[in-house]
Write a protein that holds these residues in place. Structure first.
Motif, PDB file in Angstrom:
ATOM      1  N   THR A   1       0.820  -1.214   0.000  1.00 29.08           N
ATOM      2  CA  THR A   1       0.000   0.000   0.000  1.00 29.08           C
ATOM      3  C   THR A   1       0.849   1.257   0.000  1.00 29.08           C
ATOM      4  O   THR A   1       0.532   2.248  -0.665  1.00 29.08           O
ATOM      5  CB  THR A   1      -0.879   0.010   1.275  1.00 29.08           C
TER       6      THR A   1
ATOM      7  N   ASP B   1      -8.219   2.457   0.073  1.00 33.29           N
ATOM      8  CA  ASP B   1      -7.306   1.519   0.729  1.00 33.29           C
ATOM      9  C   ASP B   1      -8.145   0.400   1.361  1.00 33.29           C
ATOM     10  O   ASP B   1      -8.756   0.591   2.404  1.00 33.29           O
ATOM     11  CB  ASP B   1      -6.486   2.282   1.794  1.00 33.29           C
TER      12      ASP B   1
ATOM     13  N   THR C   1      -3.454  -5.337  -0.356  1.00 31.72           N
ATOM     14  CA  THR C   1      -2.132  -5.738   0.112  1.00 31.72           C
ATOM     15  C   THR C   1      -2.118  -7.211   0.527  1.00 31.72           C
ATOM     16  O   THR C   1      -3.150  -7.752   0.923  1.00 31.72           O
ATOM     17  CB  THR C   1      -1.717  -4.856   1.317  1.00 31.72           C
TER      18      THR C   1
ATOM     19  N   SER D   1       0.006  -7.972   2.927  1.00 29.75           N
ATOM     20  CA  SER D   1       0.640  -7.864   4.247  1.00 29.75           C
ATOM     21  C   SER D   1      -0.158  -8.558   5.334  1.00 29.75           C
ATOM     22  O   SER D   1       0.405  -9.083   6.289  1.00 29.75           O
ATOM     23  CB  SER D   1       0.796  -6.393   4.640  1.00 29.75           C
ATOM     24  N   LYS D   2      -1.485  -8.526   5.216  1.00 30.25           N
ATOM     25  CA  LYS D   2      -2.308  -9.080   6.296  1.00 30.25           C
ATOM     26  C   LYS D   2      -2.643 -10.545   6.050  1.00 30.25           C
ATOM     27  O   LYS D   2      -2.693 -11.331   6.978  1.00 30.25           O
ATOM     28  CB  LYS D   2      -3.629  -8.302   6.415  1.00 30.25           C
TER      29      LYS D   2
HETATM   30  C1  LIG Z   1      -4.928   1.213   6.874  1.00 29.14           C
HETATM   31  C2  LIG Z   1      -3.809   0.343   6.384  1.00 29.14           C
HETATM   32  N1  LIG Z   1      -3.563   0.282   5.075  1.00 29.14           N
HETATM   33  C3  LIG Z   1      -2.582  -0.492   4.586  1.00 29.14           C
HETATM   34  C4  LIG Z   1      -1.784  -1.254   5.419  1.00 29.14           C
HETATM   35  C5  LIG Z   1      -0.737  -2.150   4.819  1.00 29.14           C
HETATM   36  O1  LIG Z   1       0.272  -1.451   4.248  1.00 29.14           O
HETATM   37  P1  LIG Z   1       1.370  -2.226   3.367  1.00 29.14           P
HETATM   38  O2  LIG Z   1       0.650  -2.894   2.246  1.00 29.14           O
HETATM   39  O3  LIG Z   1       2.272  -1.132   2.895  1.00 29.14           O
HETATM   40  O4  LIG Z   1       2.046  -3.212   4.259  1.00 29.14           O
HETATM   41  C6  LIG Z   1      -1.970  -1.193   6.786  1.00 29.14           C
HETATM   42  C7  LIG Z   1      -1.082  -1.950   7.694  1.00 29.14           C
HETATM   43  O5  LIG Z   1      -1.099  -1.875   8.874  1.00 29.14           O
HETATM   44  C8  LIG Z   1      -3.030  -0.389   7.276  1.00 29.14           C
HETATM   45  O6  LIG Z   1      -3.279  -0.339   8.591  1.00 29.14           O
END
Ligand SMILES: Cc1ncc(COP(=O)(O)O)c(C=O)c1O
Length: 504
Positions: A211, A311, A341, A343-344
């Protein structure tokens, strides 16, 4: 600091801004930038009283209107606080970035050259590093953003990656051109159109490093330095950092139960270039944007010809009811950029995410992505494609959803039992965190967070997520990292601590 010393310091700051040819805005803006830069860099500290506007105008040889315009703007943004009858002071809490007083692990050391002499960062550098929102790297119970790694099928993941390393497909060792590995883009497009009602072709999906990069790319290509961007208030700190780094002026827009809630004046006169929103699960409060608000926002964006950055960071973990379709899916004017993303759902260190871009912007975004970041990791992208198309991602999401829901239920139950109507829990229908709101006014959520830290827990004070004066006090609690059976003792510890801090 004596008032005259402060005027002298401001004169130096003004000369510093004057010296940068790229910054030649009007005088009031230069004064605004100087004063803000000095506050952020800690050269003017919290609590310092400013001279009167009349004295400042005289000392700096500026008109009083110029001085008042800069001071008013900084007050509106929360850098300064006007106290009736006693003057204007540097705020105790930085608007974007949290408290000015040092917090463990937050302040960056000033850089020093080889001979030990201190060296100056740029204004942008100072702004970005004066306080980092990513401070609390320590993963402890309730750390928001921390996820469960134990469920991740490491051996399967190793096998999928090994397959591609064995294949000796040398093309996969190259830079990632044209938006990333096409089979992955196709798999994501299919997933998004089915599960999130995103209107998307594989070509529209660009693979990014998450993100943060998606937002950086969008801000760089669609906005100019000094443009206005609307952000939710409270807002995800990572998004704020990316937008600030792109030189945008952030306008905080309040959030209500229906999501981002612009005022009547904002709807009528607002002229943002970009709007950053988390409509599926507002970060951090957790509200879902209503259909009516979604429509209003899309109509506004069409009228003002501005971009919306959606997002959608954690909608895979929805525990009850049907998720709302994406905002992008309702968009008739191709003005929404949709971001997701891994990431999660996988792990944060994978650094893979995606940005769905309107078709006419694709050539520019492909060029921007390639020229600015030189993307790669095609081996990883190929393995991820198999992980998705063979159904492993869905299996993992299902397993994690069950685990996270049990953790959330346990935590919410314990909190309600212990704290009752002294708190409200918001945003627990989905995601990896909940937001605990204090019903009593003026609770010091920073102090609670510090006390929790001292007892081995990481909770984030809600006030830190606001631009300007915090509208609410509370705590952000991540539950994804604490196994269900470990929730009760930790929750008890936390609730006890909170109870001690709340007024009777
Ligand atoms: C609101 C939000 N958007 C995006 C992300 C993920 O960001 P990225 O894909 O850069 O890891 C997070 C991670 O904690 C988040 O809280």
């Amino acid at each position: 600091m004596r008032p005259l010393a402060l005027s002298e310091l401001l004169l130096t700051e003004l000369q510093r801004v004057d010296g940068d040819a790229s910054l030649a805005p009007p005088l009031n803006r230069r004064l605004y930038l100087s004063l803000r830069g000095a506050i952020l860099a800690g050269r003017i500290t919290a609590g310092v009283q400013l001279p009167s506007t009349r004295d400042l105008a005289r000392d700096l040889d500026l008109s009083r209107n110029t001085v008042m315009s800069a001071i008013n703007q900084l007050t509106a943004e929360g850098y300064l606080t006007a106290r009736q009858g006693s003057g204007t002071f540097v705020s105790e809490t930085l608007p974007e970035l949290g408290p000015l007083s040092p917090v463990r692990g937050r302040r960056q050391a000033q850089p020093h050259g080889a001979n030990g002499s201190p060296r100056e960062l740029s204004q942008r550098g100072n702004l970005l590093t004066a306080q980092s929102g990513s401070a609390d790297f320590e993963v402890q119970p309730f750390a928001p953003g921390a996820i469960e790694f134990a469920e991740f099928p490491i051996q399967l993941w190793q096998k999928l990656q090994a397959k591609y390393w064995r294949s000796l497909d040398r093309d996969l060792l190259d830079y990632g051109q044209e938006g990333g590995y096409m089979p992955l883009r196709a798999a994501i497009a299919q997933y998004l159109s089915l599960s999130r009602s995103v209107r998307v072709t594989p070509e529209q999906v660009l693979i990014t490093s998450g993100t943060q990069q998606s937002l950086d790319l969008a801000a760089r290509l669609l906005t100019d330095h000094g443009d206005e961007a609307w952000v939710e208030n409270p807002c995800y700190w990572g998004a704020r950092r990316a937008l600030q780094a792109a030189g945008l002026r952030l306008k905080p827009i309040d959030v209500d139960l229906e999501g981002m809630a612009p005022s009547a004046t904002d709807w009528q006169l607002g002229k943002p270039r970009l709007i950053y929103v988390t409509p599926s699960h507002q970060y951090p409060l957790g509200h879902v944007m209503s259909l009516q608000r979604r429509r209003a926002l899309l109509q506004f964006a069409a009228r003002q010809r501005c971009w919306i950055f959606e997002d959608d960071y954690d909608s895979e973990f929805r525990f009850g009811g049907r998720p709302f379709a994406s905002l992008q899916g309702l968009d008739e004017h191709a003005q929404v950029l949709y971001s997701g993303t891994f990431s999660k759902v996988m792990y944060p260190g994978i650094r893979l995410g995606y940005l769905v871009v309107p078709t006419d912007l694709l050539p520019a975004f492909n060029t921007g992505l390639y020229d600015l970041y030189r993307p790669g990791q095609l081996m990883l992208q190929a393995a991820l494609t198999d992980f998705i198309t063979e159904g492993h991602l869905n299996t993992l999401i299902r397993r994690l959803r069950v685990a996270y829901q049990a953790r959330r239920d346990e935590l919410a139950r314990r909190i309600q039992r212990c704290l009752g109507d002294r708190v409200q829990i918001s945003g627990q229908e989905s995601g990896l965190h909940l937001c605990l709101l204090f019903n009593a006014p003026g609770v010091d959520d920073e102090a609670i967070a510090r006390a929790a830290d001292a007892q081995g827990m990481t909770v984030r004070p809600l006030s830190r997520y606001f631009l300007g004066a915090p509208g609410q006090r509370g705590l952000i609690l991540g539950y994804a990292y604490v196994p269900t059976e470990r929730v009760p003792p930790w929750a008890q510890k936390l609730c006890q601590l909170i109870r001690d801090q709340l007024p009777d």
